[in-house]
Enzyme design. Structure first.
Site, PDB file in Angstrom:
ATOM      1  N   LYS A 121      -5.012  -5.159  11.058  1.00 49.01           N
ATOM      2  CA  LYS A 121      -4.330  -4.465  10.063  1.00 49.01           C
ATOM      3  C   LYS A 121      -5.521  -4.245   8.873  1.00 49.01           C
ATOM      4  O   LYS A 121      -6.235  -5.140   8.540  1.00 49.01           O
ATOM      5  CB  LYS A 121      -3.204  -4.882   9.600  1.00 49.01           C
ATOM      6  CG  LYS A 121      -2.126  -4.333   8.723  1.00 49.01           C
ATOM      7  CD  LYS A 121      -0.955  -5.047   8.392  1.00 49.01           C
ATOM      8  CE  LYS A 121      -0.093  -4.216   7.557  1.00 49.01           C
ATOM      9  NZ  LYS A 121       1.298  -5.090   7.287  1.00 49.01           N
ATOM     10  N   LEU A 152       2.029  -0.989   1.586  1.00 51.35           N
ATOM     11  CA  LEU A 152       2.242  -1.914   2.662  1.00 51.35           C
ATOM     12  C   LEU A 152       3.927  -1.849   2.794  1.00 51.35           C
ATOM     13  O   LEU A 152       4.689  -2.571   3.662  1.00 51.35           O
ATOM     14  CB  LEU A 152       1.930  -3.361   2.553  1.00 51.35           C
ATOM     15  CG  LEU A 152       0.369  -3.500   2.498  1.00 51.35           C
ATOM     16  CD1 LEU A 152       0.096  -4.785   2.237  1.00 51.35           C
ATOM     17  CD2 LEU A 152      -0.425  -2.850   3.530  1.00 51.35           C
ATOM     18  N   SER A 172       5.203  -1.979   8.089  1.00 53.00           N
ATOM     19  CA  SER A 172       3.734  -1.655   7.746  1.00 53.00           C
ATOM     20  C   SER A 172       2.792  -1.914   8.502  1.00 53.00           C
ATOM     21  O   SER A 172       1.496  -1.253   8.475  1.00 53.00           O
ATOM     22  CB  SER A 172       3.533  -2.129   6.497  1.00 53.00           C
ATOM     23  OG  SER A 172       3.040  -3.579   6.430  1.00 53.00           O
ATOM     24  N   ILE A 198       6.275  -8.948   5.554  1.00 56.55           N
ATOM     25  CA  ILE A 198       7.148  -9.552   4.241  1.00 56.55           C
ATOM     26  C   ILE A 198       8.342  -9.022   4.329  1.00 56.55           C
ATOM     27  O   ILE A 198       9.328  -9.447   3.376  1.00 56.55           O
ATOM     28  CB  ILE A 198       6.377  -9.051   2.967  1.00 56.55           C
ATOM     29  CG1 ILE A 198       6.825 -10.111   1.805  1.00 56.55           C
ATOM     30  CG2 ILE A 198       6.556  -7.602   2.762  1.00 56.55           C
ATOM     31  CD1 ILE A 198       6.003  -9.881   0.560  1.00 56.55           C
ATOM     32  N   GLY A 199       8.744  -8.184   5.356  1.00 61.40           N
ATOM     33  CA  GLY A 199      10.129  -7.584   5.358  1.00 61.40           C
ATOM     34  C   GLY A 199      10.388  -7.043   6.740  1.00 61.40           C
ATOM     35  O   GLY A 199      11.539  -6.453   7.001  1.00 61.40           O
ATOM     36  N   GLY A 200       9.493  -7.243   7.655  1.00 69.22           N
ATOM     37  CA  GLY A 200       9.613  -6.715   8.973  1.00 69.22           C
ATOM     38  C   GLY A 200       8.216  -5.883   9.416  1.00 69.22           C
ATOM     39  O   GLY A 200       8.313  -5.557  10.671  1.00 69.22           O
ATOM     40  N   SER A 201       7.146  -6.183   8.865  1.00 70.46           N
ATOM     41  CA  SER A 201       6.264  -5.187   8.977  1.00 70.46           C
ATOM     42  C   SER A 201       5.233  -5.683  10.536  1.00 70.46           C
ATOM     43  O   SER A 201       4.586  -4.827  10.671  1.00 70.46           O
ATOM     44  CB  SER A 201       5.318  -5.343   7.645  1.00 70.46           C
ATOM     45  OG  SER A 201       5.666  -4.524   6.741  1.00 70.46           O
TER      46      SER A 201
END
Lengths: 557, 557
Positions: free
Chosen positions: A128, A186, A212, A233-236
């Protein structure tokens, strides 16, 4: 001005694709919705297909033995990655030549030493675009970061400094060859920026590849990479894995090294972004995690915990898989009481539930503390600085925010203060404790003598988001708030003949209504549908074993 | 008003001391500077002396076998604790009757089951007044917290709610009998508040017992407790350990459970306060850590890591101690380039250095990244909220701040914002990385094939602080910023005939001058002098083994 800079950058990357790998006139998304399988294979040789359709774990064996050369493997993936980029916009940086030279060196060293360089000897690994790799930019999708080091000029670090994990991957024998697309900031479940545009889903180009780590999802989904690393950080990591039908793990914070990576809102430490692998098999995820842990990252990243790979944590699961010991127990939920999921996602969870039942394991209806409360606490952490950090990055070039992002960070505001942040940190710890106590309490509902081993849950309300349709991230964000381990496994594909839209759906909110409204069987037909398997904190070994157990069983159904 | 509330509280606690344990007319500090040894023994029976001068590890064996009853052990420590409080002001809460009843129950259960309740069967354990224990207040030294739950009225939690570790200690068989004094706010290296006054050093009542776990230091220093738990965010376990001549460990964050404890500035999560034991031997510290880890605290505290006791981490050290394997390597420093240490502290470090040399281990001069930078980053975390949290606690009663605290939190200001906090978090991570790299680099200087195993360092510039003389906390705070493991071991006592004041000291700052000026051989004569042994993050097993190795060797010199 920013437009020119953006297209110059995009052009310069595209120019690195050899002519013989270019697709003369790529079809539109409508003309060719699904570009996987036979579509993409038409551009590849039989050997290239054989190599690229193997998983990283298999490749590592072939390259370590010398049966496949690292050069052949690397070239094959470079080729397929180039095709993926032309069809999906999934790459930010291309360094095929460096990669092939590195592969050449690995082949030579193997020939002379007879010993592979490491557990990832000759395995191509995509990264990434938050990883710093020498020789190329890290733009993170910002036009203003082109030719700089994280937006700063004159640091002497650009194109020289490398992230800690890059060093470790090289030490493990990996071949790095490209960096993959991210949404600028992101902070989106879709991948879009002003340099490469929108990243499409290889299985269904009506849909997003997710975000992301969307470039990773798209690339690995098309088998243009056998193994890549994203962040979450939230599902990326999980969102693009789920959307693109690949496996991905969100480890708990402190397991794998984030040291020296670019990031948004660096220094926000209520919920840390974590790094983790995406791949085309669970075995490849395990190989990747083991390879990194073997480098003792806790000696090189102050935030990494000294937790070597723990084989005995897998044993319970492996024994259960063989029927040697007692059963496992799973919690399951399909509704977080905020936003309802689409029919194909419900069907995917049901398939997993039936598989678990067939294997003779137990199921417990998961009735946890309020996911809405968890969601609110998590979301707040994204707005501590009221967008100041990402706004600064946009201002460098004057480029506009994509609508997926401007809905979050479009307006300027005052950052929160220490008292507000501390308050949120306390709320977070309290709900973590409450959730932990709930998890412990399931011991009374299982017949295993233990609380449930894992939760089976949706990754998102949808199989994949439609463009501009990522309405709700609560199904993944709760895992970050709780710092749990989660592995995504593909389960099925949308079938418009089965997965009808709900006839009389009763939404509980506008958000719920808007989310359900995006489901259209014709648009979604053929898309991957996945679930996540959520384990407690720092349970990477156990959760990978469970993911392998279930995905093997799913493959047999 | 607050004065009355404070003395009512103090009186009510004192009233819990049985008449037969009262000292008719306690001598003034000047009359009796050192109250340890024969002085305190005059008030105790031979059996009480035998019991209270044993360490927790020894006691646990005696009580587990039934050779000593838990009741006898508990009564002996209650008696000695009562004496300590009358001479040192070290207790906030007394619950001797509950303790003796609990001990009675343990004796009965042992008699009937023949099995000890746990590894701490019948061992009296004292707790810093941040632990919530049913039946008594948690005031943390605030007058406004008397009769409340952390300053709040009507929560239904006061005198009912218990901290997670309290549950775990009971489950391990420990007998809880008192809570010990802290400076209000917890943010001082001396212990003083408006309820119990000033906590004196048992070995030398011209001096402070240290802080913030000062009541623990004083109590264990006088052998009124064999084992206690304190907390440490800048030195608060190590400072009282060092000053009072006891052993103490500051574990890394996440090793032991802090869940459900009262705290200052809760939710500040750049540097977490940690909980850890103080005791009269290293073996007792180990027993305490092992006993807690055996309770699997990671299943009950969301911030605890799943790290059971790792015996193999000790093995290298134990083998080295036996001369079975290669040498160990130690870094050593006596000056952090901010504040110079007093002569007795320099002599203590020198004694340890000579002991290490005698044992045949290696020494490396420690030349780390700037400790001043580390200090500034650490100090900043204490002021994120500009004192808002502690000021609120003072305002509940209108009581004044002690001068040790008002110098920090006397003035109101604006809390820092998210951008400033994030910036400090990044600086912290960067210096952690820099320090880690420096530590790794010492591999080239040792002959062991490894970087140094531990650092030998002062705990403070002074053997103990004089009242109102805690000028500088940098020698302990750097460990918290780096999240390292540190064990304090007593080394020697001040000898005014050897430890002369420096003749021509050249201070580099006013702070340096003021600190050195507090040294007076006549005042300090007889005081304990200790050092800390600092290890990398989460090295509790290894550091306890090193502490045992060196303290055993010191005992033989």
């Amino acid at each position: 001005m920013w437009k020119q800079a953006a297209s110059r950058k995009a052009d310069s990357v595209n120019a690195l694709i050899p002519h013989e790998w270019r697709i003369p006139s790529p079809p539109s998304n409508q003309e060719q919705v699904d570009i996987t399988g036979s579509y993409v294979q038409q551009f590849l040789s039989a050997q290239e297909i054989e190599i690229t359709e193997a998983d990283a774990a298999f490749i590592a064996k072939k390259t370590a033995s010398g049966e496949w050369t690292a050069v052949d493997v690397t070239k094959a993936f470079c080729h397929r990655a180039a095709l993926a980029h032309q069809l999906l916009n999934c790459l930010h940086e291309i360094f095929f030549e460096d990669a092939i030279a590195h592969a050449q060196k690995l082949d030579e060293e193997l020939a002379s030493s007879k010993r592979p360089a490491g557990p990832l000897h000759g395995v191509p690994v995509s990264l990434k675009d938050q990883f710093h790799v020498r020789g190329v930019d890290t733009t993170m999708g910002y036009v203003g970061w082109i030719g700089t080091f994280q937006g700063e000029v004159g640091t002497g670090k650009d194109k020289v400094f490398e992230s800690e994990m890059v060093r470790e991957l090289r030490a493990a024998g990996a071949v790095l060859y490209c960096k993959t697309a991210v949404p600028h900031t992101l902070m989106s479940g879709e991948t879009i920026n002003n340099i490469i545009g929108y990243v499409w889903n290889p299985k269904n180009r009506n849909l997003s590849a997710g975000g992301s780590s969307g470039g990773e999802g798209a690339l690995i989904g098309l088998k243009g990479s056998p193994l890549g690393f994203g962040t979450d950080i939230g599902g990326s990591i999980r969102i693009p894995s789920a959307f693109c039908g690949v496996f991905g793990i969100r480890p708990s914070a402190g397991r794998l090294p984030y040291e020296g990576m670019a990031n948004s809102m660096d220094g926000q430490n209520s919920i840390l972004s974590v790094v983790g692998p995406l791949a085309s098999s669970v075995q490849s995820l395990r190989l990747a995690v083991q390879a990194i842990l073997a480098q003792q990252p806790w000696l090189h990243d102050p935030l990494v915990l000294e937790l070597p790979w723990r084989s005995k944590e897998e044993q319970l699961i492996l024994d259960a898989a063989k029927g040697a010991t007692g059963r496992l127990a799973f919690g399951v939920f399909t509704y977080d009481e905020v936003v309802a999921i689409h029919p194909p996602v419900a069907r995917a969870v049901d398939i997993v539930v039936k598989t678990v039942e067939k294997l003779g394991h137990e199921l417990v209806q998961w009735k946890p503390p309020s996911h809405d409360r968890i969601f609110q606490i998590g979301l707040k952490t994204w707005f501590y600085d009221s967008g100041a950090d990402v706004q600064k990055a946009f201002e460098l070039s004057g480029e506009p925010q994509a609508s997926q992002v401007s809905s979050l960070y479009g307006a300027k505001g005052r950052p929160m203060d220490a008292v507000q942040i501390a308050e949120n940190n306390v709320l977070k710890r309290e709900i973590q404790k409450e959730y932990m106590d709930y998890w412990n309490s399931t011991q009374d509902q299982t017949g295993t003598g233990r609380p449930v081993d894992a939760i089976i849950a949706p990754c998102a309300p949808f199989a994949a988001a439609r463009p501009n349709g990522y309405t709700y991230v609560g199904y993944t964000l709760f895992v970050n708030v709780l710092d749990y381990t989660s592995v995504v496994i593909p389960v099925t594909q949308v079938d418009k003949s089965i997965d009808k839209a709900l006839d009389n759906f009763q939404p509980i909110s506008e958000l719920d209504k808007a989310t359900q409204a995006t489901y259209d069987p014709d648009i979604y037909d053929g898309a991957h549908v996945s679930v996540q398997l959520v384990g407690r904190r720092l349970q990477e070994e156990k959760m990978l074993a469970i993911a392998e157990l279930l995905s093997d069983a799913l493959a047999k159904t």
